[in-house]
Design a protein around this motif. Sequence first.
Motif, mmCIF file in Angstrom:
data_model
loop_
_atom_site.group_PDB
_atom_site.id
_atom_site.type_symbol
_atom_site.label_atom_id
_atom_site.label_comp_id
_atom_site.label_asym_id
_atom_site.label_seq_id
_atom_site.Cartn_x
_atom_site.Cartn_y
_atom_site.Cartn_z
ATOM 1 N N VAL A 148 8.840 2.081 6.036
ATOM 2 C CA VAL A 148 7.747 2.907 5.474
ATOM 3 C C VAL A 148 6.467 2.193 5.451
ATOM 4 O O VAL A 148 5.996 0.929 5.226
ATOM 5 N N GLN A 149 5.425 3.222 5.717
ATOM 6 C CA GLN A 149 4.122 2.527 5.834
ATOM 7 C C GLN A 149 3.396 2.910 4.475
ATOM 8 O O GLN A 149 3.314 4.141 4.005
ATOM 9 N N VAL A 150 2.936 2.073 3.684
ATOM 10 C CA VAL A 150 2.594 2.012 2.271
ATOM 11 C C VAL A 150 1.275 1.805 2.206
ATOM 12 O O VAL A 150 0.511 0.610 2.536
ATOM 13 N N ALA A 151 0.149 2.424 1.731
ATOM 14 C CA ALA A 151 -1.014 2.255 1.207
ATOM 15 C C ALA A 151 -1.113 1.758 -0.194
ATOM 16 O O ALA A 151 -0.617 2.557 -1.173
ATOM 17 N N VAL A 152 -1.738 0.550 -0.562
ATOM 18 C CA VAL A 152 -1.376 -0.064 -1.951
ATOM 19 C C VAL A 152 -2.698 -0.336 -2.330
ATOM 20 O O VAL A 152 -3.712 -1.117 -1.837
ATOM 21 N N TYR A 158 -8.003 6.270 0.422
ATOM 22 C CA TYR A 158 -8.069 7.814 0.262
ATOM 23 C C TYR A 158 -8.865 8.258 1.520
ATOM 24 O O TYR A 158 -8.300 9.425 2.181
ATOM 25 N N THR A 159 -9.908 7.679 2.017
ATOM 26 C CA THR A 159 -10.722 7.922 3.180
ATOM 27 C C THR A 159 -9.714 7.817 4.334
ATOM 28 O O THR A 159 -9.966 8.581 5.354
ATOM 29 N N GLN A 160 -9.086 6.668 4.454
ATOM 30 C CA GLN A 160 -8.269 6.626 5.719
ATOM 31 C C GLN A 160 -7.284 7.531 5.764
ATOM 32 O O GLN A 160 -6.945 7.897 6.949
ATOM 33 N N ILE A 161 -6.731 7.933 4.544
ATOM 34 C CA ILE A 161 -5.581 8.933 4.412
ATOM 35 C C ILE A 161 -6.191 10.465 5.091
ATOM 36 O O ILE A 161 -5.711 11.033 6.102
ATOM 37 N N ARG A 162 -7.093 10.548 4.749
ATOM 38 C CA ARG A 162 -8.106 11.838 5.055
ATOM 39 C C ARG A 162 -8.259 11.789 6.603
ATOM 40 O O ARG A 162 -8.546 13.018 7.333
ATOM 41 N N ASN A 163 -8.429 10.547 7.020
ATOM 42 C CA ASN A 163 -8.833 10.426 8.467
ATOM 43 C C ASN A 163 -7.685 10.129 9.432
ATOM 44 O O ASN A 163 -7.735 9.916 10.447
ATOM 45 N N GLY A 164 -6.578 10.254 8.822
ATOM 46 C CA GLY A 164 -5.226 10.201 9.661
ATOM 47 C C GLY A 164 -4.670 9.246 9.573
ATOM 48 O O GLY A 164 -3.924 8.957 10.615
ATOM 49 N N ALA A 165 -5.005 8.256 8.849
ATOM 50 C CA ALA A 165 -4.043 7.004 8.897
ATOM 51 C C ALA A 165 -2.598 7.014 8.656
ATOM 52 O O ALA A 165 -2.252 8.036 8.133
ATOM 53 N N PRO A 166 -1.704 6.371 9.163
ATOM 54 C CA PRO A 166 -0.211 6.631 9.403
ATOM 55 C C PRO A 166 0.623 6.363 8.061
ATOM 56 O O PRO A 166 1.761 6.164 8.069
ATOM 57 N N PHE A 167 -0.195 6.547 6.989
ATOM 58 C CA PHE A 167 0.446 5.923 5.533
ATOM 59 C C PHE A 167 1.501 7.170 5.258
ATOM 60 O O PHE A 167 1.339 8.293 5.052
ATOM 61 N N GLU A 168 2.761 6.666 4.384
ATOM 62 C CA GLU A 168 3.696 7.699 4.119
ATOM 63 C C GLU A 168 3.775 7.481 2.692
ATOM 64 O O GLU A 168 4.335 8.588 1.882
ATOM 65 N N ALA A 221 1.719 6.970 -8.203
ATOM 66 C CA ALA A 221 2.244 6.796 -6.891
ATOM 67 C C ALA A 221 2.630 8.254 -6.146
ATOM 68 O O ALA A 221 2.886 9.145 -7.035
ATOM 69 N N VAL A 222 2.733 8.286 -4.827
ATOM 70 C CA VAL A 222 2.727 9.762 -4.318
ATOM 71 C C VAL A 222 3.295 9.439 -2.998
ATOM 72 O O VAL A 222 2.859 8.729 -2.314
ATOM 73 N N ILE A 223 4.254 10.496 -2.656
ATOM 74 C CA ILE A 223 4.697 10.577 -1.160
ATOM 75 C C ILE A 223 3.585 11.387 -0.489
ATOM 76 O O ILE A 223 3.284 12.524 -0.955
ATOM 77 N N LEU A 224 3.208 10.774 0.750
ATOM 78 C CA LEU A 224 2.078 11.567 1.518
ATOM 79 C C LEU A 224 3.133 12.575 2.434
ATOM 80 O O LEU A 224 4.227 12.214 2.673
ATOM 81 N N VAL A 282 11.349 6.381 2.580
ATOM 82 C CA VAL A 282 10.304 6.656 1.750
ATOM 83 C C VAL A 282 10.790 7.113 0.376
ATOM 84 O O VAL A 282 10.538 6.494 -0.757
ATOM 85 N N ARG A 283 11.692 7.804 0.539
ATOM 86 C CA ARG A 283 12.579 8.446 -0.918
ATOM 87 C C ARG A 283 13.336 6.935 -1.373
ATOM 88 O O ARG A 283 13.165 6.826 -2.854
ATOM 89 N N ALA A 284 13.875 6.446 -0.530
ATOM 90 C CA ALA A 284 14.601 5.076 -1.182
ATOM 91 C C ALA A 284 13.375 3.974 -1.846
ATOM 92 O O ALA A 284 13.774 3.524 -2.602
ATOM 93 N N LEU A 285 12.421 3.921 -1.196
ATOM 94 C CA LEU A 285 11.216 2.957 -1.914
ATOM 95 C C LEU A 285 10.959 3.706 -3.162
ATOM 96 O O LEU A 285 10.994 2.994 -4.146
#
Length: 251
Positions: free
Chosen positions: A26-30, A64-74, A216-219, A228-231
């Motif tokens: 799981v790729q997690v942004a924290v 948030y900016t990284q997510i909008r720019n396509g970072a591979p977070f889940e 927290a939210v699933i992207l 992802v669901r497991a985490l």
Amino acid sequence: MLTRGFNCALLVTLITFNLPASAGEVQVAVAANFTAPMKIIAADFEKATGEKTELSFGSTGELYTQIRNGAPFEVFLAADEATPAKLIKEGRALAESRFTYATGSLVLWSAKPGFVDNEGAVLKKSAFAHLALAAPKLAPYGAAAIETLSKIGLLDALSPKFVQGESIGQAYQFVSTGNAEIGFVALSQVYANGKLTSGSVWIVPSNLYQPIRQDAVILTRGKNNPAVRALIKFLKTKQAQDVIRSYGYTL
């Protein structure tokens, strides 16, 4: 035959591209304030499930900016409610997955024992040259610090002493290294196992700033990854919540 082979190769490429980063990961942004507890939770999660996490830490605004720019977070563990809600509105996160995993506390901290009193009176003295805080436009804890100073009538007087970090993690570093004598940080950064880990601290009364509810939210990128669901499920277990509480958060 050449055309058919080419089409098959293209199909395989497209399918591969749309799979999660890797099975069982799981790729997690924290948010930076949650660094210490999340490292423990991630290790516990791997032991309990065999699934792995790839953690990236930063300010909520930066992530948030990284997510909008396509970072591979889940998965995104933010330091506020507003940013996950914004991602849901933008179609970048799953509405039904959103929940508050912790509520944080703001503190004024010094690495020096006895420097900060338990009522924050040090802010009214001229015993310090620099006051660290996270950039309020990027980090909810920075916004809470500005709100606190405004409510106690010291914002204008102390703003020339500000040393702003891009995240609450950087604000902590300014104080821990002595580049700022005091700073507003998250309680979780200076508190573990029910006690202060170093220095001196004023726990800012909660009526001086808006509650720091961390969602927290699933992207959308992670919607088809079972890990992802497991985490998310693991974050709601007593084992994970005991870790969260041990760092001074409430649930």
